[in-house]
Design a protein around this motif. Structure first.
Motif, PDB file in Angstrom:
ATOM      1  N   THR A  20      34.782  29.706 -72.756  1.00  0.00           N
ATOM      2  CA  THR A  20      35.145  29.963 -71.356  1.00  0.00           C
ATOM      3  C   THR A  20      34.542  28.900 -70.447  1.00  0.00           C
ATOM      4  O   THR A  20      35.211  28.367 -69.544  1.00  0.00           O
ATOM      5  CB  THR A  20      34.672  31.367 -70.921  1.00  0.00           C
ATOM      6  N   ALA A  21      33.273  28.564 -70.695  1.00  0.00           N
ATOM      7  CA  ALA A  21      32.619  27.517 -69.895  1.00  0.00           C
ATOM      8  C   ALA A  21      33.305  26.177 -70.102  1.00  0.00           C
ATOM      9  O   ALA A  21      33.533  25.430 -69.134  1.00  0.00           O
ATOM     10  CB  ALA A  21      31.145  27.419 -70.278  1.00  0.00           C
ATOM     11  N   LEU A  22      33.681  25.872 -71.329  1.00  0.00           N
ATOM     12  CA  LEU A  22      34.383  24.616 -71.610  1.00  0.00           C
ATOM     13  C   LEU A  22      35.700  24.554 -70.847  1.00  0.00           C
ATOM     14  O   LEU A  22      36.040  23.524 -70.241  1.00  0.00           O
ATOM     15  CB  LEU A  22      34.641  24.478 -73.108  1.00  0.00           C
ATOM     16  N   THR A  35      23.861  23.217 -67.271  1.00  0.00           N
ATOM     17  CA  THR A  35      23.507  24.626 -67.127  1.00  0.00           C
ATOM     18  C   THR A  35      24.615  25.537 -67.661  1.00  0.00           C
ATOM     19  O   THR A  35      24.339  26.566 -68.302  1.00  0.00           O
ATOM     20  CB  THR A  35      23.233  24.949 -65.643  1.00  0.00           C
ATOM     21  N   GLU A  36      25.861  25.153 -67.431  1.00  0.00           N
ATOM     22  CA  GLU A  36      26.988  25.968 -67.900  1.00  0.00           C
ATOM     23  C   GLU A  36      27.097  25.983 -69.429  1.00  0.00           C
ATOM     24  O   GLU A  36      27.588  26.954 -70.005  1.00  0.00           O
ATOM     25  CB  GLU A  36      28.299  25.426 -67.316  1.00  0.00           C
ATOM     26  N   LEU A  37      26.624  24.922 -70.088  1.00  0.00           N
ATOM     27  CA  LEU A  37      26.842  24.775 -71.527  1.00  0.00           C
ATOM     28  C   LEU A  37      25.636  25.167 -72.375  1.00  0.00           C
ATOM     29  O   LEU A  37      25.764  25.289 -73.607  1.00  0.00           O
ATOM     30  CB  LEU A  37      27.246  23.337 -71.850  1.00  0.00           C
ATOM     31  N   LEU A  38      24.469  25.316 -71.765  1.00  0.00           N
ATOM     32  CA  LEU A  38      23.280  25.630 -72.562  1.00  0.00           C
ATOM     33  C   LEU A  38      23.462  26.910 -73.367  1.00  0.00           C
ATOM     34  O   LEU A  38      24.088  27.869 -72.927  1.00  0.00           O
ATOM     35  CB  LEU A  38      22.055  25.777 -71.640  1.00  0.00           C
ATOM     36  N   THR A  64      36.576  26.093 -68.105  1.00  0.00           N
ATOM     37  CA  THR A  64      36.341  25.954 -66.666  1.00  0.00           C
ATOM     38  C   THR A  64      35.949  24.520 -66.309  1.00  0.00           C
ATOM     39  O   THR A  64      36.461  23.940 -65.336  1.00  0.00           O
ATOM     40  CB  THR A  64      35.236  26.927 -66.218  1.00  0.00           C
ATOM     41  N   LEU A  65      35.054  23.933 -67.089  1.00  0.00           N
ATOM     42  CA  LEU A  65      34.611  22.557 -66.829  1.00  0.00           C
ATOM     43  C   LEU A  65      35.753  21.570 -67.003  1.00  0.00           C
ATOM     44  O   LEU A  65      35.855  20.590 -66.261  1.00  0.00           O
ATOM     45  CB  LEU A  65      33.439  22.213 -67.750  1.00  0.00           C
ATOM     46  N   LEU A  66      36.631  21.823 -67.976  1.00  0.00           N
ATOM     47  CA  LEU A  66      37.818  20.980 -68.157  1.00  0.00           C
ATOM     48  C   LEU A  66      38.755  21.103 -66.962  1.00  0.00           C
ATOM     49  O   LEU A  66      39.297  20.113 -66.457  1.00  0.00           O
ATOM     50  CB  LEU A  66      38.543  21.363 -69.440  1.00  0.00           C
ATOM     51  N   GLU A  67      38.937  22.322 -66.490  1.00  0.00           N
ATOM     52  CA  GLU A  67      39.839  22.577 -65.364  1.00  0.00           C
ATOM     53  C   GLU A  67      39.368  21.844 -64.111  1.00  0.00           C
ATOM     54  O   GLU A  67      40.182  21.320 -63.341  1.00  0.00           O
ATOM     55  CB  GLU A  67      39.903  24.080 -65.097  1.00  0.00           C
TER      56      GLU A  67
END
Length: 384
Positions: A347-349, A380-383, A351-354
Motif C-alpha cells: 500500500t505504501a509503495l 518513514t513510509e517504507l520502514l 501511494t509513493l508511486l502515485e
C-alpha cells in the motif's frame, strides 16, 4: 550463499579527531589540541588494526578513508604506516581508493606529496564557500585564495580530488549561489559534495539560532530552488547526482561512501568511529570511545571499542533502506525483503508511486528527484 555485506563490499574508516579550530556548524567528533603525540596515536591505530585483523581476516579492502577532524594535520609518515599495516593484514583490490580529508589551511605541497608517496590516492577538501565573508561566518580559517591554491597543489599531486561546498547560507541569493557553483564547476575535476547548511543540535550555530541569531537563512522554498539549480548545473557540467548531496562524473563516485550507502561492512577505528561488521554470520554495530584521551588510553591495548551491538534482521533491513534510498541506484527489493524476512508494504509503495516519489525498475526501488526532496518522508513510509 554469500553474506549480505558482500553486496556492498568492505572498507576501513580511520578517524583523526583534531582540528586547528572548531567550526560553529560542525557536529562531528573534532577537538582542538596544541600538543599531539603522534607516536602514541599511531601505536593506538596499529593496535586496533592488529586486533580487528584477527576477527575479520581474508577480507578484500576496496577503500580506506581518513576522516575527522582534519586528517591533513597528520604527519605523512603516520598515514603511510597505517596504510602499510592495513596492507599487511588484508588483501586490497587492484585499484583501492584511499581518501584523506584536508582543509585548505593545513595544506602544503610537501605534505601532499608525502601522503601520495604513502599510498593516498584521493583528497577530499573542505572548501565550504568561495567568498571570504561567508568563510568567516562559517568559522573557517582559510581564505578563498588559500583554498584555490590548496586545490591547485592537490590537483598537481593527485588524479582524484573532490571538494565540499555548503549552500543555503545566511543572506545567500539564488543568483549568488548559481555564480558560486559555476565557479566551483570550473575548478572541479570529477567530484563535488554540495550540502545544504543544517543547524545541528549541540553546535555553536544551534545555540545562536535558538537565541534568535543566524538571521537571513533562506526560507524553505528558496532552499528547494537552490537544490534544483544545483542538480541542473551539475548535470549540465557532466557531474551526475549519484547521491542526495554528491555529484560525480561516471566512474568517479566516492567508493568508500558507496560502501555505506550499499550497506557493506566497514571497520571504524579512532575516537567516536562507528562500524558495521559481520562476524560468524552476525552483523554488529560498533562504536569507539568518543573522547580522544579516553580512546587513546584504551587503544594501546586494542580496547578502543566501546559498544558492539548485534543487529536484528529488521534493524539491517531498515538501515539498508535508509542508506540505499539516498543514492540514485536505489535498493534491491529482493535484498531488503530477504533481510527483513517479509515484503515491503504494498500500500505504501502504491501511494509513493502515485505521488511520483519513487520508481520501481524490475528489482530496483529508487527515489525520483521529487522523492529526494522528501526523502525522510519516503523512508518513514517504507520502514519495516
Amino acid at each position: 550463499m554469500s553474506a549480505d555485506w558482500q553486496n556492498g563490499g568492505f572498507g576501513i574508516y580511520v578517524h583523526w579527531p583534531f582540528c586547528q579550530a572548531k567550526c560553529p556548524y560542525c557536529d562531528f567528533n573534532s577537538h582542538v589540541s596544541r600538543e599531539i603525540d603522534e607516536t602514541r596515536w599511531l601505536a593506538g591505530y596499529l593496535a586496533e588494526l592488529d586486533h580487528a585483523a584477527g576477527q575479520i581476516p581474508n577480507r578484500v579492502v576496496t577503500s580506506v578513508f581518513f576522516g575527522g577532524g582534519t586528517p591533513s594535520l597528520m604527519h605523512p609518515d603516520t598515514v603511510a604506516a597505517i596504510i602499510e599495516r592495513i596492507r599487511k593484514h588484508w588483501p586490497m583490490s587492484n585499484d583501492p581508493e584511499i581518501t584523506l580529508e584536508a582543509n585548505p589551511g593545513s595544506v602544503e605541497a610537501g605534505r601532499f606529496r608525502g601522503y601520495a608517496d604513502g599510498g593516498v590516492s584521493r583528497i577530499s577538501m573542505g572548501v565550504q564557500a568561495l567568498n571570504d565573508r561567508d568563510l568567516k561566518r562559517l568559522g573557517r580559517i582559510h581564505s578563498v585564495e588559500e583554498a584555490i591554491a590548496a586545490f591547485d597543489i592537490a590537483r598537481d599531486v593527485f588524479e582524484r580530488v573532490s571538494f565540499d561546498l555548503i549552500y543555503a547560507r545566511q543572506d545567500q541569493t539564488l543568483e549568488s549561489w548559481k555564480s558560486e557553483l559555476n565557479e566551483a564547476l570550473s575548478l572541479a575535476i570529477d567530484h563535488l559534495s554540495l550540502y545544504q547548511l543544517t543547524i545541528e543540535k549541540g553546535t555553536a550555530f544551534s545555540d545562536r539560532y535558538e537565541k534568535g541569531g543566524l538571521r537571513g537563512l533562506p526560507v524553505e522554498d528558496l532552499a528547494a530552488d537552490m537544490y534544483d539549480i544545483t542538480n541542473e548545473l551539475c548535470e549540465r557540467a557532466g557531474l551526475i547526482a549519484y547521491e542526495v548531496s554528491n555529484y560525480a562524473k561516471v566512474g568517479a563516485e566516492s567508493r568508500h561512501n558507496l560502501i555505506y550507502w550499499r550497506y557493506g561492512d566497514y571497520l571504524g577505528i579512532g575516537p567516536g568511529a562507528h562500524g558495521r561488521l559481520t562476524i560468524d554470520g552476525q552483523r554488529f554495530a560498533t562504536e569507539h570511545y568518543k573522547m580522544p584521551n579516553a580512546w587513546l588510553e584504551r587503544a594501546k591495548n586494542a580496547q578502543g571499542e566501546k559498544l558492539r551491538n548485534g543487529l536484528s534482521d529488521l534493524d539491517q533491513a531498515n538501515e539498508y533502506l535508509m542508506m540505499g534510498l539516498r543514492i540514485s541506484e536505489g535498493i534491491s527489493v529482493s535484498r531488503v525483503e530477504a533481510l527483513a524476512g517479509r515484503p515491503l508494504d504494498r500500500t505504501a509503495l502504491a501511494t509513493l508511486l502515485e505521488y511520483d516519489l519513487i520508481d520501481l525498475l524490475n528489482d530496483q526501488l529508487l527515489t525520483t528527484p521529487r522523492g529526494r526532496l522528501l526523502l525522510n518522508s519516503v523512508i518513514t513510509e517504507l520502514l519495516f
